[in-house]
Every structure is written in structure tokens, then in C-alpha cells.
Design a protein around this motif. Structure first.
Motif, short mmCIF file in Angstrom:
data_model
loop_
_atom_site.label_atom_id
_atom_site.label_comp_id
_atom_site.label_asym_id
_atom_site.label_seq_id
_atom_site.Cartn_x
_atom_site.Cartn_y
_atom_site.Cartn_z
N GLU A 148 0.83 -1.20 0.00
CA GLU A 148 0.00 0.00 0.00
C GLU A 148 0.87 1.25 0.00
O GLU A 148 0.60 2.23 -0.70
CB GLU A 148 -0.93 -0.01 1.22
CG GLU A 148 -2.14 -0.91 1.01
CD GLU A 148 -2.76 -1.37 2.32
OE1 GLU A 148 -2.40 -0.83 3.38
OE2 GLU A 148 -3.59 -2.29 2.26
N ALA A 196 2.04 1.90 -3.37
CA ALA A 196 0.96 2.43 -4.20
C ALA A 196 0.77 3.93 -3.93
O ALA A 196 0.56 4.72 -4.85
CB ALA A 196 -0.33 1.66 -3.93
N ILE A 197 0.87 4.30 -2.66
CA ILE A 197 0.71 5.72 -2.31
C ILE A 197 1.83 6.55 -2.93
O ILE A 197 1.64 7.66 -3.40
CB ILE A 197 0.68 5.87 -0.77
CG1 ILE A 197 -0.63 5.28 -0.25
CG2 ILE A 197 0.81 7.34 -0.36
CD1 ILE A 197 -0.66 5.07 1.24
N ASP A 198 3.04 5.91 -2.99
CA ASP A 198 4.16 6.61 -3.61
C ASP A 198 4.03 6.71 -5.12
O ASP A 198 4.90 7.25 -5.79
CB ASP A 198 5.48 5.90 -3.27
CG ASP A 198 5.87 6.15 -1.82
OD1 ASP A 198 5.26 7.05 -1.21
OD2 ASP A 198 6.75 5.44 -1.30
N GLY A 199 2.98 6.10 -5.66
CA GLY A 199 2.72 6.23 -7.09
C GLY A 199 3.33 5.13 -7.94
O GLY A 199 3.43 5.27 -9.16
N ALA A 200 3.75 4.03 -7.30
CA ALA A 200 4.35 2.95 -8.08
C ALA A 200 3.27 2.10 -8.74
O ALA A 200 2.26 1.79 -8.12
CB ALA A 200 5.20 2.07 -7.17
N GLY A 201 3.49 1.70 -10.01
CA GLY A 201 2.57 0.82 -10.71
C GLY A 201 2.78 -0.61 -10.26
O GLY A 201 3.66 -0.90 -9.44
N ARG A 239 6.36 -1.92 -11.12
CA ARG A 239 7.36 -1.27 -10.28
C ARG A 239 7.29 -1.80 -8.85
O ARG A 239 8.32 -2.07 -8.23
CB ARG A 239 7.11 0.26 -10.32
CG ARG A 239 8.14 1.09 -9.58
CD ARG A 239 9.49 0.97 -10.26
NE ARG A 239 10.56 1.20 -9.30
CZ ARG A 239 11.26 2.33 -9.25
NH1 ARG A 239 11.05 3.31 -10.11
NH2 ARG A 239 12.21 2.48 -8.34
N THR A 240 6.06 -1.98 -8.35
CA THR A 240 5.89 -2.52 -7.01
C THR A 240 6.48 -3.92 -6.93
O THR A 240 7.19 -4.26 -5.99
CB THR A 240 4.39 -2.60 -6.66
OG1 THR A 240 3.79 -1.36 -6.97
CG2 THR A 240 4.19 -2.95 -5.20
#
Lengths: 268, 447
Positions: free
Chosen positions: A164, A167-172, A175-176
């Protein structure tokens, strides 16, 4: 005890030429080894083993990781998927070999039929490359469930909060996976790497025996299959023992290399 | 059924090898009693296994001194390895069924085995060499004529053809020679009657071992190994080159389809895919059960211009070996069992029920008299091929490391059929690699 005794026995037998009954036995020193390494066909077996092991390990790990990743994310039917994926592990290796041999049977097999429709003339009975593909597919299929279970457990132990946060950092998703999930899975991956290499080296002979019998020519004769064939079917104990010794040495070296160099990159 | 199923490949590990060693130890250590027990290890499955159990029961009921205990020990390589491991541990069974390619290995292990003929004489049982079908018993007999093992189940290589396809392609009579086979194959191919005119099972057995005896030529020196363990292959000859060259050409032209090293060709024939087929005569039952077309059996094709051809073909299957180191009373029981098993009635029953060759001429005559061959046309073809007097060149194949040599033949044949080498170099490689195996065997073999 369970390793050293057989290993010592193999070492002992490898310096003799003897008849199967042990009635006449001749000490030959290293001749069994010299004969092996003087045989270009045996040396080629190393190449075949390398191709086979790398293919089985790489494809097996990649495929089961992908399956585990999606099974982990699946919301509906997750249990069903997981159960279905674990089933192949319960299948005996020889049965797995026969099963795939039938699917790819040049005349009766459904897969061979599809390939034919796509313009690929499938005949693994005479085509060495196709025979190799067949045994790799069968060996990968057999091992996928084992890998899958471990990957799934590994994935489920990754805290949701980390994903999560990514995801908040903007990773797809990719990338995650690459930066968060894969590194966290590295102990599992390393463990499975060691297990899969050993599997490909040692435990696949029953599959090969049932699917191709090492043929055509010697296209799928990996080292362990030759040990089995010469020792068990051919009753040439000396040569078979010498080959076992070679195999043990290779495995020791490989495992050492894995622990020494690959493990450095593992973060626990 | 029969030969080819028991010959089936088996997935066995070295660990299981050890387990067999232990099991061998346990199986024989039974409590002593008044009845002498005789252990019989075999590799027969299904209907053949039932028949063995029935034979043992009848033998046990007919007398009270001995009790035969048949034990299924897995496939041929499995039971042989188990028996060897048990012998090394001092717990061998009395009788073990060994497939034909293990013959040289068993024979070289003098001391580990008791020759059947000696066993019969020592036990005072009647034994007449001339009662046996020569090409069957000959395989298991020394050059001096001593029968070493009991030829229990034997089949040989024959030719099967699909009558429907042959008729459709306009082939009037079933082919007898290789040139007639290829002419028929060309017609079948051209007429579109079948995309697979001819295939084979057991390529080495059919196209090298039987092929050489059928043409009355040697496969190896020292009379195919009967003369001693110094034998070397004699396959780089014009005759072999001609046949291998033909196989390669027929394969290239789509007249011959290579199926695999063991029984793969069987299914290609009885499924109707291939029109003509060479394989074991013991496939008969399977073909009869599965084929949805009219089929015929005839003798193995040959080259009619070769002097001495056709002679006789080579058997496959297995024989019963008596292991050494047992008590005289036990050997007496084994001898009585063999007398029972070779009686014409039992032999005829075995021959008719399983499709294996009869061991004695009397069993053949009895079967003929019963009208069995008329009711089952083609079942006598294999017998006809074998019931001739053998020559030094056709008696059988007695080569050490035969399992490896067969692998080598198949490997080189596959390389040749894939178009990667010609017949001459395939045969040269078979000779070079096969001779290495023979030289290796020679070092531990004593006559």
C-alpha cells in the motif's frame, strides 16, 4: 549417514570393473573416469544437462512465480486455482513423462495435432530439439506446484502495508513487484533456486525415461539418466558409479557457488 | 500383454535398488517346514501372471514335497537387478526370469547359476535335448549343446499387414521380401491408402539381430558370442549397409515411419495408422483385440538374393535361470517343476493362451492337432520361422552389455534417419561404440 555411506560406496565402486554378481572384479584405478572423459558423447552430455537444467530451473521458477503472483491477487476462485495448481505434485514422475508423451505423440497427441495445424511438424521421436522441449515441459510442469506453494506462502507473508505504501508513492504494479515484492521474496527464490537445480540434475530421470528414453540419438540423455541407464539397465556398475561421483562433485560445486555468490544478493 | 509389456521401461531409483536388496533378504527367510519351498521371481503381468499362478497351484496340488511360490518382482530389468542384489546379499531366489538380453551376463556368472541341464541330470529327471524347438532352446544353450536356462516365454519377429489397406492400394499378395515390401509401400503411399506404409517396433531386434540370423550371416564374431566373450561386431558389411541404406531412403521417401525404440510401432499398426509392421509375434493378441480391420501375419521379409535366406529369426522374451548356492533337495523340486512346465499339455496351453512360442516340438504338434492354427490363422507363422535346424550363425545372440549395444544401435539409427549421417557411418559408429562395450564386458567375463 544417508549421504556419506552411498557416496563412499560410489567412490569405492568407481575404481573397479566388475561383473554384476561381483564374482570377478578388477581394480582399474581411474580408468572408468578416463574412459568417460575420453568419450565425446559423455562430454556432450554435460552440455545437454546444462541446457536442460537451466531451462527447467529458469522456466519453472518464472512460471510458478507468475502463477503465484496472480493467485495471490485473485479474489474469486483463489482456492480452486491453488488446489488445481498443486495437483501435478501428486503425480508420479514416470506418469508425468507418459502423460506429456501422449499429448505430444506425433500421431495421436492433441498438442502435436495443434502444432501441425499451425504448421509445425512435430516429431520428437527423431527431432532432438523437439524432444528436449518435451522433457523440459514435462519436468517444469511436474515441479511447478512445489515452487508455487513456496512462492505463494512467500507472497502472503509480505505485509500489505508495504504494498500500500508503494501504491501511495505512485508505483505501478510492475514497479511494485520489481522494487518491493521481488526483493522481499529473495530468500524464497534462493531456496527454490537451489532446490530446482538439484531437482533438474537428480530427480528428472524417471520423466526422461518415460518420455524419450534419452533419445533420439542422445539428445535428451542428461548425466543422471546415463547413471541410471548404465547402472540399472546396463548393469555396468563401475562406469555408473564413476558417473555418480562426477555428478556428486558437480552438485557440490554448484551448491557451493550458489551459497557463496548468489546468496550474497539475498536479503533476509 | 506378454513380452512387450513386461519389457516396459520402469522408473526405478538407486534407492529402490537398495530396497530390493532388503526385500530379497526378507522374502527368502521363511520358517523351515516339512514342505520345501521354491521361490520363483518373474516379470509377468495380467493374464500371463494369472497363468503362472495357476501353473504353480497345479504343481503344488499334484505333489506334497514342494511348494512353488511365484513372486512378481517388477519389470525385466527390475527382477534381474533384484535377483543379483539378493544373490550378492546371499539370499537369491531359486528361479529368476531373465530377459534374453541378460543372457550373456547370467551365463558369464558361472557359480552364481546352475545350468538347467546339469540340474535335471543331478536330480534324476528325464531330459532330452532333441525334444526342444532348436531355435528357441538354442539361444540359451552353450556351443557344446548344454542348455543353461529354461526357455520359458519366447516370441520372435514377424510381419503384420493390414489387408484392407493393401487391397485398397491394389497390392494383390502380401509382400514376402524387402523389395516387395517397398513396392507395396510405394503403391500404398501413391494411392493415398495410408500415410504410413510401413513401421517397426524393436528396431535393433528386428533390423539387426533377427535380420542377420534370417540371412544366415553373423552379427558378431565368435559365432555371435557363443564361442566366447572375445566377440566383436561384424556389421560393417555390404548386406547391413544395403539394409540400413534402404531404411534411410524409405524413411526419406515417407515409406517407412520410425516409431521408437520399443513397442511404439505396435499401436501404430493396430490403430490402423500404419499399413505394414514388423514386431513381436506376441503382439498378436493385442492386434486381434484392437484392430478394426482385417489383418494378416506372414514371415519376416528378407532379401531373396542372399544365399541361405531365409534361415530362422531370433527370439525375444525371457528364460528361467536357476540360482546357485541352494540345497540339493530344493534343486530336486526345481527340476520337478521344470519337468512339469515342459510337458506337452502345459506347453501347448501356454503357447495358445499367451501367443508365446511352444518350447517343445510335442507342444507344437499337440496344438496343430487341436486345430488351433486353423481357428487362429497366422499364429503358426512364428513357429514356422523357428522350427528349422539352426546354424552356427543363426543360433542366437550371446553378447555382453547387450542393453547398451541395443541403445547404441537405436541412437545411430535415429541419427541416420534424421538425415545426419549415412548408413555407412551409422554402422561404423555402431561397430566402434559396440566393440568398446564388448571389450569392457570381456574383462570381467569368464567362460
Amino acid at each position: 549417514m544417508f549421504f556419506y555411506w552411498p557416496a563412499a560406496e560410489a567412490l569405492f565402486q568407481s575404481v573397479f570393473i566388475q561383473d554384476p554378481f561381483g564374482a570377478s572384479r578388477e581394480f582399474v584405478g581411474l580408468e572408468n573416469f578416463r574412459e568417460l572423459f575420453g568419450d565425446p558423447l559423455y562430454l556432450d552430455s554435460f552440455r545437454i544437462t546444462a541446457v536442460f537444467s537451466v531451462a527447467v530451473t529458469a522456466i519453472g521458477l518464472a512460471l510458478s512465480l507468475a502463477l503465484a503472483y496472480f493467485a495471490d491477487r485473485a479474489i474469486r476462485g483463489a482456492l480452486l486455482f491453488r488446489t488445481l495448481l498443486i495437483v501435478p505434485y501428486a503425480v508420479a514422475p514416470a506418469i508425468a513423462g507418459v502423460l506429456w508423451m501422449f499429448l505430444f505423440n506425433p500421431t495421436l497427441g492433441i498438442v502435436a495435432h495443434w502444432l501441425g495445424a499451425m504448421g509445425v511438424a512435430w516429431n520428437h521421436v527423431l527431432d532432438g530439439t523437439q524432444a528436449m522441449i518435451l522433457v523440459v515441459v514435462a519436468a517444469v510442469w511436474k515441479q511447478i506446484s512445489y515452487n508455487f506453494v513456496f512462492f505463494l506462502a512467500g507472497l502472503q507473508s509480505i505485509p500489505k502495508s508495504l504494498i500500500e505504501a508503494a501504491a501511495i508513492d505512485g508505483a505501478g504494479a510492475w514497479r511494485t513487484f520489481r522494487s518491493v515484492i521481488f526483493p522481499l521474496l529473495s530468500p524464497t527464490t534462493f531456496f527454490l533456486l537451489v532446490i530446482n537445480v538439484v531437482y533438474a540434475f537428480i530427480e528428472t530421470f524417471a520423466i526422461i525415461d518415460a518420455a524419450t528414453g534419452g533419445g533420439p540419438a542422445k539428445a535428451t540423455e542428461v548425466l543422471v539418466y546415463k547413471v541410471y541407464n548404465d547402472g540399472f539397465k546396463g548393469l555396468d556398475i563401475g562406469s555408473s558409479a564413476a558417473q555418480s561421483v562426477v555428478l556428486i562433485v558437480i552438485l557440490l560445486v554448484l551448491t557451493f557457488v550458489q551459497f557463496r555468490y548468489v546468496e550474497r544478493r539475498v536479503r533476509y | 500383454m506378454s513380452t512387450y509389456q513386461a519389457r516396459g521401461r520402469a522408473g526405478w531409483s538407486r534407492r529402490a535398488f537398495g530396497a530390493a536388496l532388503l526385500a530379497g533378504g526378507l522374502a527368502v527367510s521363511m520358517p523351515a517346514s516339512a514342505v520345501t519351498e521354491i521361490q520363483w521371481w518373474h516379470s509377468m503381468t495380467g493374464a500371463n501372471n494369472d497363468r503362472i499362478v495357476s501353473f504353480a497351484e497345479r504343481f503344488n496340488k499334484a505333489q506334497s514335497d514342494y511348494k512353488v511360490v511365484p513372486v512378481y518382482k517388477g519389470s525385466y530389468p527390475e527382477s534381474m537387478t533384484a535377483a543379483i542384489a539378493a544373490y550378492r546379499a546371499g539370499n537369491a531366489p531359486h528361479i529368476v526370469q531373465v530377459f534374453e538380453i541378460g543372457t550373456a551376463t547370467m551365463m558369464a556368472a558361472r557359480g552364481a547359476i546352475v545350468p538347467v541341464e546339469k540340474l535335471m541330470k543331478d536330480a534324476g529327471e528325464k531330459f532330452d535335448r532333441s525334444a526342444y524347438v532348436p531355435a528357441v532352446a538354442g539361444y540359451y544353450t552353450t556351443r557344446r549343446g548344454e542348455m543353461l536356462s529354461f526357455p520359458f516365454n519366447s516370441s520372435t519377429t514377424v510381419f503384420f499387414y493390414n489387408k484392407d489397406v493393401l487391397a485398397k492400394a491394389g497390392v494383390a499378395a502380401p509382400p514376402q521380401t524387402w523389395s516387395e515390401v517397398v513396392a507395396a509401400a510405394a503403391k500404398i503411399k501413391a494411392s493415398g491408402a495410408s500415410a504410413c506404409p510401413y513401421t517397426t517396433s524393436w528396431p535393433s531386434w528386428v533390423h539387426m539381430e533377427s535380420f542377420s540370423a534370417w540371412h544366415n550371416t553373423l552379427l558378431a564374431s565368435e559365432d555371435n558370442g557363443f564361442g566366447g566373450p572375445g566377440a566383436r561386431l561384424l556389421v560393417t558389411t555390404p548386406l547391413f549397409e544395403r539394409h540400413f541404406g534402404n531404411l534411410a531412403r524409405w524413411a526419406k521417401d515417407g515409406l517407412f515411419v520410425y516409431a521408437g525404440r520399443t513397442t511404439e510401432g505396435d499401436a501404430k499398426f493396430f490403430s490402423g495408422e500404419c499399413a505394414m509392421f514388423t514386431g513381436s509375434s506376441a503382439v498378436y493378441g493385442n492386434v486381434k483385440r484392437n484392430a478394426k480391420f482385417a489383418f494378416g501375419i506372414s514371415k519376416l521379409p528378407y532379401y531373396s538374393d542372399v544365399p541361405g535366406a531365409p534361415q530362422n529369426t531370433i527370439i525375444g522374451g525371457a528364460s528361467l535361470w536357476v540360482m546357485g548356492g541352494k540345497k540339493a533337495a530344493e534343486y530336486k523340486g526345481v527340476a520337478k517343476l521344470f519337468t512339469f512346465l515342459s510337458s506337452p499339455e502345459i506347453q501347448a496351453e501356454w503357447h495358445q493362451a499367451t501367443g508365446y512360442l511352444p518350447l517343445t516340438i510335442a507342444a507344437y504338434e499337440l496344438t496343430k492337432k487341436s486345430g488351433f492354427y486353423e481357428k487362429n490363422p497366422g499364429t503358426d507363422v512364428a513357429v514356422q520361422q523357428m522350427i528349422v535346424k539352426t546354424t552356427d550363425k543363426s543360433r542366437g545372440i550371446r553378447l555382453g552389455n547387450m542393453a547398451q549395444i541395443r541403445d547404441i544401435v537405436h541412437e545411430e539409427m535415429e541419427t541416420m534417419l534424421a538425415g545426419k549421417e549415412d548408413a555407412r557411418s551409422a554402422l561404423a559408429n555402431i561397430k566402434r561404440r559396440g566393440d568398446e562395450q564388448l571389450a569392457r564386458f570381456q574383462r570381467t567375463a569368464r567362460e
